[in-house]
Every structure is written in structure tokens, then in C-alpha cells.
Design a protein around this motif. Sequence first.
Motif, PDB file in Angstrom:
ATOM      1  N   GLU A   5       0.810  -1.220   0.000  1.00 37.65           N
ATOM      2  CA  GLU A   5       0.000   0.000   0.000  1.00 37.65           C
ATOM      3  C   GLU A   5       0.843   1.269   0.000  1.00 37.65           C
ATOM      4  O   GLU A   5       2.019   1.257   0.330  1.00 37.65           O
ATOM      5  CB  GLU A   5      -0.876   0.025   1.253  1.00 37.65           C
ATOM      6  N   TYR A   6       0.181   2.347  -0.371  1.00 38.76           N
ATOM      7  CA  TYR A   6       0.694   3.694  -0.148  1.00 38.76           C
ATOM      8  C   TYR A   6      -0.308   4.293   0.840  1.00 38.76           C
ATOM      9  O   TYR A   6      -1.460   4.559   0.472  1.00 38.76           O
ATOM     10  CB  TYR A   6       0.750   4.491  -1.459  1.00 38.76           C
ATOM     11  N   PRO A   7       0.092   4.451   2.111  1.00 41.26           N
ATOM     12  CA  PRO A   7      -0.867   4.824   3.159  1.00 41.26           C
ATOM     13  C   PRO A   7      -1.692   6.083   2.902  1.00 41.26           C
ATOM     14  O   PRO A   7      -2.800   6.193   3.403  1.00 41.26           O
ATOM     15  CB  PRO A   7       0.016   4.985   4.400  1.00 41.26           C
ATOM     16  N   LYS A   8      -1.183   7.026   2.112  1.00 39.84           N
ATOM     17  CA  LYS A   8      -1.942   8.254   1.849  1.00 39.84           C
ATOM     18  C   LYS A   8      -2.992   8.067   0.755  1.00 39.84           C
ATOM     19  O   LYS A   8      -3.831   8.936   0.550  1.00 39.84           O
ATOM     20  CB  LYS A   8      -0.991   9.384   1.449  1.00 39.84           C
ATOM     21  N   CYS A   9      -2.943   6.962   0.058  1.00 41.40           N
ATOM     22  CA  CYS A   9      -3.867   6.672  -1.048  1.00 41.40           C
ATOM     23  C   CYS A   9      -5.237   6.281  -0.492  1.00 41.40           C
ATOM     24  O   CYS A   9      -5.340   5.365   0.316  1.00 41.40           O
ATOM     25  CB  CYS A   9      -3.266   5.542  -1.884  1.00 41.40           C
ATOM     26  N   ARG A  17      -9.258  -1.130   5.183  1.00 44.06           N
ATOM     27  CA  ARG A  17     -10.448  -1.235   6.042  1.00 44.06           C
ATOM     28  C   ARG A  17     -11.275  -2.467   5.663  1.00 44.06           C
ATOM     29  O   ARG A  17     -11.766  -3.182   6.523  1.00 44.06           O
ATOM     30  CB  ARG A  17     -11.326   0.021   5.911  1.00 44.06           C
ATOM     31  N   TRP A  18     -11.402  -2.703   4.372  1.00 48.51           N
ATOM     32  CA  TRP A  18     -12.159  -3.856   3.891  1.00 48.51           C
ATOM     33  C   TRP A  18     -11.540  -5.150   4.426  1.00 48.51           C
ATOM     34  O   TRP A  18     -12.249  -6.022   4.926  1.00 48.51           O
ATOM     35  CB  TRP A  18     -12.190  -3.839   2.359  1.00 48.51           C
ATOM     36  N   LEU A  19     -10.206  -5.276   4.314  1.00 48.99           N
ATOM     37  CA  LEU A  19      -9.509  -6.471   4.822  1.00 48.99           C
ATOM     38  C   LEU A  19      -9.738  -6.633   6.327  1.00 48.99           C
ATOM     39  O   LEU A  19     -10.020  -7.730   6.807  1.00 48.99           O
ATOM     40  CB  LEU A  19      -8.000  -6.386   4.533  1.00 48.99           C
ATOM     41  N   GLN A  20      -9.598  -5.530   7.064  1.00 52.65           N
ATOM     42  CA  GLN A  20      -9.791  -5.569   8.514  1.00 52.65           C
ATOM     43  C   GLN A  20     -11.221  -5.962   8.864  1.00 52.65           C
ATOM     44  O   GLN A  20     -11.443  -6.788   9.739  1.00 52.65           O
ATOM     45  CB  GLN A  20      -9.429  -4.217   9.132  1.00 52.65           C
ATOM     46  N   ASP A  21     -12.190  -5.387   8.159  1.00 55.58           N
ATOM     47  CA  ASP A  21     -13.600  -5.710   8.410  1.00 55.58           C
ATOM     48  C   ASP A  21     -13.910  -7.177   8.127  1.00 55.58           C
ATOM     49  O   ASP A  21     -14.778  -7.768   8.767  1.00 55.58           O
ATOM     50  CB  ASP A  21     -14.526  -4.826   7.566  1.00 55.58           C
ATOM     51  N   LYS A  22     -13.214  -7.758   7.165  1.00 61.82           N
ATOM     52  CA  LYS A  22     -13.424  -9.170   6.800  1.00 61.82           C
ATOM     53  C   LYS A  22     -12.628 -10.113   7.704  1.00 61.82           C
ATOM     54  O   LYS A  22     -12.729 -11.329   7.573  1.00 61.82           O
ATOM     55  CB  LYS A  22     -13.003  -9.427   5.343  1.00 61.82           C
ATOM     56  N   PHE A  26      -3.120 -10.040   7.430  1.00 64.49           N
ATOM     57  CA  PHE A  26      -2.202  -9.599   6.386  1.00 64.49           C
ATOM     58  C   PHE A  26      -1.029  -8.833   6.994  1.00 64.49           C
ATOM     59  O   PHE A  26      -1.102  -8.339   8.102  1.00 64.49           O
ATOM     60  CB  PHE A  26      -2.925  -8.720   5.358  1.00 64.49           C
ATOM     61  N   GLU A  27       0.024  -8.753   6.203  1.00 64.67           N
ATOM     62  CA  GLU A  27       1.184  -7.943   6.542  1.00 64.67           C
ATOM     63  C   GLU A  27       1.145  -6.742   5.609  1.00 64.67           C
ATOM     64  O   GLU A  27       1.090  -6.896   4.392  1.00 64.67           O
ATOM     65  CB  GLU A  27       2.462  -8.754   6.310  1.00 64.67           C
ATOM     66  N   ALA A  28       1.139  -5.540   6.195  1.00 64.07           N
ATOM     67  CA  ALA A  28       1.115  -4.315   5.381  1.00 64.07           C
ATOM     68  C   ALA A  28       2.544  -3.902   5.037  1.00 64.07           C
ATOM     69  O   ALA A  28       3.451  -4.029   5.850  1.00 64.07           O
ATOM     70  CB  ALA A  28       0.407  -3.199   6.138  1.00 64.07           C
ATOM     71  N   GLU A 108     -13.538  -4.881  -5.040  1.00 68.32           N
ATOM     72  CA  GLU A 108     -14.084  -5.650  -3.924  1.00 68.32           C
ATOM     73  C   GLU A 108     -14.484  -7.077  -4.318  1.00 68.32           C
ATOM     74  O   GLU A 108     -14.145  -8.025  -3.616  1.00 68.32           O
ATOM     75  CB  GLU A 108     -15.285  -4.901  -3.346  1.00 68.32           C
ATOM     76  N   ASN A 109     -15.171  -7.245  -5.441  1.00 69.53           N
ATOM     77  CA  ASN A 109     -15.624  -8.581  -5.827  1.00 69.53           C
ATOM     78  C   ASN A 109     -14.459  -9.527  -6.133  1.00 69.53           C
ATOM     79  O   ASN A 109     -14.516 -10.715  -5.824  1.00 69.53           O
ATOM     80  CB  ASN A 109     -16.599  -8.518  -7.013  1.00 69.53           C
TER      81      ASN A 109
END
Length: 116
Positions: A5-9, A17-22, A26-28, A108-109
Amino acid sequence: MLFVEYPKCSTCQKAKRWLQDKGVTFEARHIVEQNPTAEELKKWHELSGLPLKRFFNTSGMKYKELGLKDKLPNMTEAEQYELLATDGMLVKRPILVGEDFAIPGFKENVWEEACR
């Protein structure tokens, strides 16, 4: 799983957030501080089954500055991997990497299917 990731993106923030909600473990990894190597990019490209161009951040300033729209068609894959490895801002993000897949960009899908 690896989440590049690029955290500011904003898209990366949404994907995280989607990964966390699911409840996905993961390793960022910050794409600029730890830019993917040419070898990693080659492996991810092969896992993805997608055209290599999909790994380029085609809407980024760096891509436009370098005139890559016109240059990429004349470059070998090896040259493209090396170019991507020079600057994380050239790479499409986020990238989700699992044992048998790599997905550039957040749809997402597609992620839902991969995270089953």
C-alpha cells in the motif's frame, strides 16, 4: 497475505479497512519505503495472469512525466520490471498477494473471491 500500500492513497485506505472488516490476516508494506523488487514484480505478474501494464499506476504523475504510455510498448518485460522496481509510485496499488494469486488495484468482488 501481503498487502502492498501507499498509506496516503484513499483506495489503499478503503482496501485496508475492507480487509480488517473481513478479518483477513495480512502484513502491510509501504510501497515507497519498501519498493517491490523486479523479482517480486515478475512473480506477482505471473501469479496474477494479467497483462504487465496492469501493474503500472497509469494515472500517476510519475507515469505521465516519464511518457510511459508511449514507451512501454517498445520495452521488454524485463525492462518494465526493472523500471517498476525503481519507484513505488510507478506501481499500481494496492496489491494483495497470497500464495497463489496477486491482485493489483482494489476491486471488492475480485478480492472477495481471493479471500475465501
